[in-house]
Design a protein around this motif. Structure first.
Motif, mmCIF file in Angstrom:
data_model
loop_
_atom_site.group_PDB
_atom_site.id
_atom_site.type_symbol
_atom_site.label_atom_id
_atom_site.label_comp_id
_atom_site.label_asym_id
_atom_site.label_seq_id
_atom_site.Cartn_x
_atom_site.Cartn_y
_atom_site.Cartn_z
ATOM 1 N N ALA A 1 0.766 -1.088 0.208
ATOM 2 C CA ALA A 1 -0.216 -0.378 -0.532
ATOM 3 C C ALA A 1 0.873 1.400 0.207
ATOM 4 O O ALA A 1 2.170 1.598 0.516
ATOM 5 N N PRO A 2 0.295 2.416 -0.901
ATOM 6 C CA PRO A 2 1.162 3.341 -0.479
ATOM 7 C C PRO A 2 1.342 4.629 1.105
ATOM 8 O O PRO A 2 1.863 5.851 1.334
ATOM 9 N N VAL A 3 0.039 3.639 1.573
ATOM 10 C CA VAL A 3 -0.490 4.549 3.164
ATOM 11 C C VAL A 3 0.996 4.528 3.529
ATOM 12 O O VAL A 3 1.796 2.860 4.234
ATOM 13 N N MET A 4 1.623 5.031 4.322
ATOM 14 C CA MET A 4 2.844 5.803 4.936
ATOM 15 C C MET A 4 3.561 5.799 6.074
ATOM 16 O O MET A 4 3.212 5.489 7.803
ATOM 17 N N PRO B 1 -5.938 9.112 3.009
ATOM 18 C CA PRO B 1 -5.269 10.456 3.033
ATOM 19 C C PRO B 1 -5.180 11.148 1.260
ATOM 20 O O PRO B 1 -5.388 12.394 1.099
ATOM 21 N N ASP B 2 -4.711 9.979 0.472
ATOM 22 C CA ASP B 2 -4.433 10.223 -0.725
ATOM 23 C C ASP B 2 -5.089 9.608 -2.018
ATOM 24 O O ASP B 2 -5.183 9.897 -2.927
ATOM 25 N N GLY B 3 -6.572 9.661 -1.020
ATOM 26 C CA GLY B 3 -7.590 8.990 -1.748
ATOM 27 C C GLY B 3 -7.916 7.801 -2.323
ATOM 28 O O GLY B 3 -8.981 7.419 -2.401
ATOM 29 N N SER B 4 -6.638 7.087 -2.086
ATOM 30 C CA SER B 4 -7.485 5.621 -2.082
ATOM 31 C C SER B 4 -7.757 4.599 -1.514
ATOM 32 O O SER B 4 -8.613 5.515 0.202
#
Length: 146
Positions: free
Chosen positions: A37-40, A59-62
């Motif tokens: 996942a792109p969430v850090m 928060p990134d919209g996904s």
């Protein structure tokens, strides 16, 4: 007067013991996403919003799909106490109201740390929580629950 001091000392000792035992028994919890996942990282309020169906996106919209531990487990109870500041009874009332008004459904449940970890690892849009000791490279911790 000496009797009052002795009672005060005993009460302080008992309080310190209770606090020590309570913190020793509480597991460290982490909120996790798939390692793919792109969430850090997430803030406590962002996690609460996702798990309370107030938000359905990271928060990134996904898309964010919450996965709960089984109802009645100490891990779940501790998570909601710390994240949403709600007891199991308050959470039951919350979901009853959300379902009745059509504003939300409770997260899907998975039975235990390993099941939550596997489900989240296999689905980059999912978010869950497990005990810190259950972490492995398939998932990424995005928040330590305090």
């Amino acid at each position: 007067m000496p009797r009052k001091n002795l009672r005060s000392k005993k009460l302080r000792w008992l309080l310190a013991l209770c606090l020590t035992l309570g913190s020793a028994q509480a597991a460290d919890l982490v909120v996790i996403v798939s390692a793919r996942a792109p969430v850090m990282a997430l803030r406590t309020d962002q996690v609460a919003d996702i798990f309370l169906s107030e938000a359905n996106r990271f928060p990134d919209g996904s898309e964010a799909i919450a996965v709960d531990q089984s109802i009645g487990t100490p891990v779940r109870d501790e998570f909601y106490e710390r994240i949403a500041h709600r007891s199991p009874a308050l959470m039951k009332a919350y979901w009853t109201k959300m379902i009745f008004t059509g504003r939300g459904q409770p997260p899907r449940e998975a039975g235990g740390n390993a099941a939550v970890r596997k489900l989240v690892a296999d689905n980059p849009g999912m978010i869950g929580y497990i005990e810190r000791s259950a972490l492995d490279p398939s998932v990424r911790p995005v928040l330590v629950v305090r």
